[in-house]
Each structure stands twice: as C-alpha cells, then as structure tokens.
Design a protein around this motif. Structure first.
Motif, short mmCIF file in Angstrom:
data_model
loop_
_atom_site.label_atom_id
_atom_site.label_comp_id
_atom_site.label_asym_id
_atom_site.label_seq_id
_atom_site.Cartn_x
_atom_site.Cartn_y
_atom_site.Cartn_z
N VAL A 88 0.89 -1.29 0.00
CA VAL A 88 0.12 0.05 0.04
C VAL A 88 0.95 1.27 -0.08
O VAL A 88 0.55 2.14 -0.55
N GLY A 89 2.05 1.18 0.60
CA GLY A 89 3.00 2.14 0.72
C GLY A 89 4.41 1.59 -0.04
O GLY A 89 4.40 0.58 -0.15
N GLU A 139 10.55 3.65 -8.02
CA GLU A 139 9.91 3.06 -9.31
C GLU A 139 8.68 1.92 -9.14
O GLU A 139 8.92 1.23 -8.32
N GLY A 140 7.80 2.33 -10.12
CA GLY A 140 6.49 1.39 -9.65
C GLY A 140 5.53 1.61 -8.83
O GLY A 140 4.72 0.97 -8.64
N PHE A 141 5.84 2.74 -7.87
CA PHE A 141 4.95 3.11 -6.88
C PHE A 141 4.03 4.25 -7.30
O PHE A 141 4.58 5.11 -7.88
N ARG A 142 2.73 4.12 -7.17
CA ARG A 142 1.74 5.29 -7.40
C ARG A 142 1.53 6.17 -6.41
O ARG A 142 0.82 5.96 -5.08
N TYR A 143 2.35 7.31 -6.45
CA TYR A 143 2.35 8.46 -5.17
C TYR A 143 1.18 9.07 -5.31
O TYR A 143 0.78 9.55 -6.44
N SER A 144 0.68 9.92 -4.26
CA SER A 144 -0.32 10.99 -4.26
C SER A 144 0.41 12.11 -4.82
O SER A 144 1.84 12.36 -5.13
N ASP A 145 -0.41 13.06 -5.45
CA ASP A 145 0.09 14.25 -6.10
C ASP A 145 1.16 15.16 -5.19
O ASP A 145 2.02 15.66 -5.49
N ALA A 146 0.75 14.95 -3.81
CA ALA A 146 1.27 16.00 -2.84
C ALA A 146 2.88 15.34 -2.54
O ALA A 146 3.80 16.03 -2.50
N ASN A 147 2.89 13.97 -2.75
CA ASN A 147 4.18 13.42 -2.42
C ASN A 147 4.94 13.70 -3.75
O ASN A 147 6.28 13.98 -3.77
N LEU A 148 4.63 13.68 -4.85
CA LEU A 148 5.37 13.86 -6.30
C LEU A 148 5.79 15.39 -6.06
O LEU A 148 6.82 15.59 -6.68
N LYS A 149 4.74 16.40 -5.85
CA LYS A 149 5.14 17.55 -5.79
C LYS A 149 6.36 18.14 -4.75
O LYS A 149 7.08 18.59 -4.92
N ALA A 150 6.27 17.27 -3.45
CA ALA A 150 7.12 17.52 -2.52
C ALA A 150 8.52 17.02 -3.20
O ALA A 150 9.48 17.87 -2.80
N GLY A 151 8.52 15.97 -3.69
CA GLY A 151 9.83 15.65 -4.50
C GLY A 151 10.28 16.49 -5.73
O GLY A 151 11.35 16.81 -5.60
N ALA A 152 9.43 17.00 -6.24
CA ALA A 152 9.74 17.90 -7.33
C ALA A 152 10.20 19.29 -6.94
O ALA A 152 11.05 20.08 -7.40
N ASP A 153 9.91 19.70 -5.54
CA ASP A 153 10.09 20.81 -4.92
C ASP A 153 11.37 20.71 -4.15
O ASP A 153 12.00 21.30 -3.50
N GLY A 154 11.94 19.29 -4.01
CA GLY A 154 13.49 19.25 -3.49
C GLY A 154 13.29 18.20 -2.12
O GLY A 154 14.34 18.35 -1.18
N TRP A 155 12.12 17.80 -1.66
CA TRP A 155 11.97 17.25 -0.39
C TRP A 155 13.07 15.94 -0.60
O TRP A 155 12.56 15.09 -1.36
N VAL A 156 13.81 16.03 0.50
CA VAL A 156 14.67 14.75 0.58
C VAL A 156 14.30 14.33 1.88
O VAL A 156 14.39 15.02 3.02
N TRP A 157 14.22 12.68 2.11
CA TRP A 157 14.04 12.32 3.25
C TRP A 157 15.23 12.24 4.02
O TRP A 157 16.16 11.27 4.09
N SER A 158 15.63 12.94 4.94
CA SER A 158 16.55 13.14 5.92
C SER A 158 16.23 12.90 7.17
O SER A 158 14.86 12.50 7.35
#
Length: 128
Positions: free
Chosen positions: A50-51, A66-85
């Motif tokens: 599911v995650g 790869e292969g996971f269908r993320y929410s728009d919010a998660n995709l936008k966060a990544g595009a905005d530079g959100w890195v999991w620190s």
C-alpha cells in the motif's frame, strides 16, 4: 602510565556504552516498524505494498520509488526538493498529514520521540 590506562578504560567504556545504546535503539526500531509493516516493506525481498518500500529512504527524494503510485502531494514534494533526511522523517513520522498535506498515508503518526528516533535508526540499516 596509570593516567594513560585510566583514560583508555574511560574511552573504551564510553564507546561500548554507545554501541550498546545504538543496538537497543535499532532493536526497538524493529519493534516500532511492526506498526508500519502492513503498508511498507524493507530488506532484500522488499516489495511495494500500500506504501512504497523503505530501503534507501534516508537521502532519497520524495516520490521516487519506481513502480509505486504516489499521491500528487508526495510527487510535488519531491519535485520541490523534499529529501528524506532524519530531520524530515522525524517531522513526517510525528504527523504525516500535517507534514505533507494531501499525502495518501493514513497513519496518524508516532507521538513518542524516542520511538521515532529508534525507527529511523532501524531504517538506516536499509539505507546504506
């Protein structure tokens, strides 16, 4: 001479204590991760559920497994530079909906700071 031996003993004890505390943190983190297992997986045979899988989460950009269908919010966060620190994970794991509004994660969060730290220590094992 006695001073050097005493100093060596103190340093060795401090290092051993740190190692034991680290092991306890990871062990508790593995216990805390049991709450995540219904939706997330880690390890050599990890698969998206599911995650997304959480291997390599530390240092990874949000929304990029790869292969996971993320929410728009998660995709936008990544595009905005959100890195999991570790800091981002501490914030996110406290309250995922507040940290990243609009994400799909239904989990309410981990209120206990030590549990969050221990979970992150456990996840670091799979991020190297």
């Amino acid at each position: 001479m006695k001073r050097a031996v005493l100093l060596s003993a103190i340093v060795a004890t401090a290092c051993l204590g740190t190692t034991l505390a680290w092991a306890q943190d990871i062990e508790n983190g593995a216990e805390v991760f049991k709450r995540c297992r219904a939706c997330h997986d880690v390890g050599d045979t990890a698969k998206n559920k599911v995650g997304p899988i959480l291997n390599g989460i530390i240092g990874r950009k949000a929304g990029t497994i790869e292969g996971f269908r993320y929410s728009d919010a998660n995709l936008k966060a990544g595009a905005d530079g959100w890195v999991w620190s570790e800091e981002k994970l501490m914030e996110y794991l406290l309250n995922p909906r507040a940290a990243m509004p609009g994400n799909k994660m239904a989990f309410a969060g981990l209120k206990d700071e030590q549990d969050r730290q221990d979970l992150i220590a456990y996840l670091k094992k799979f991020s190297q």
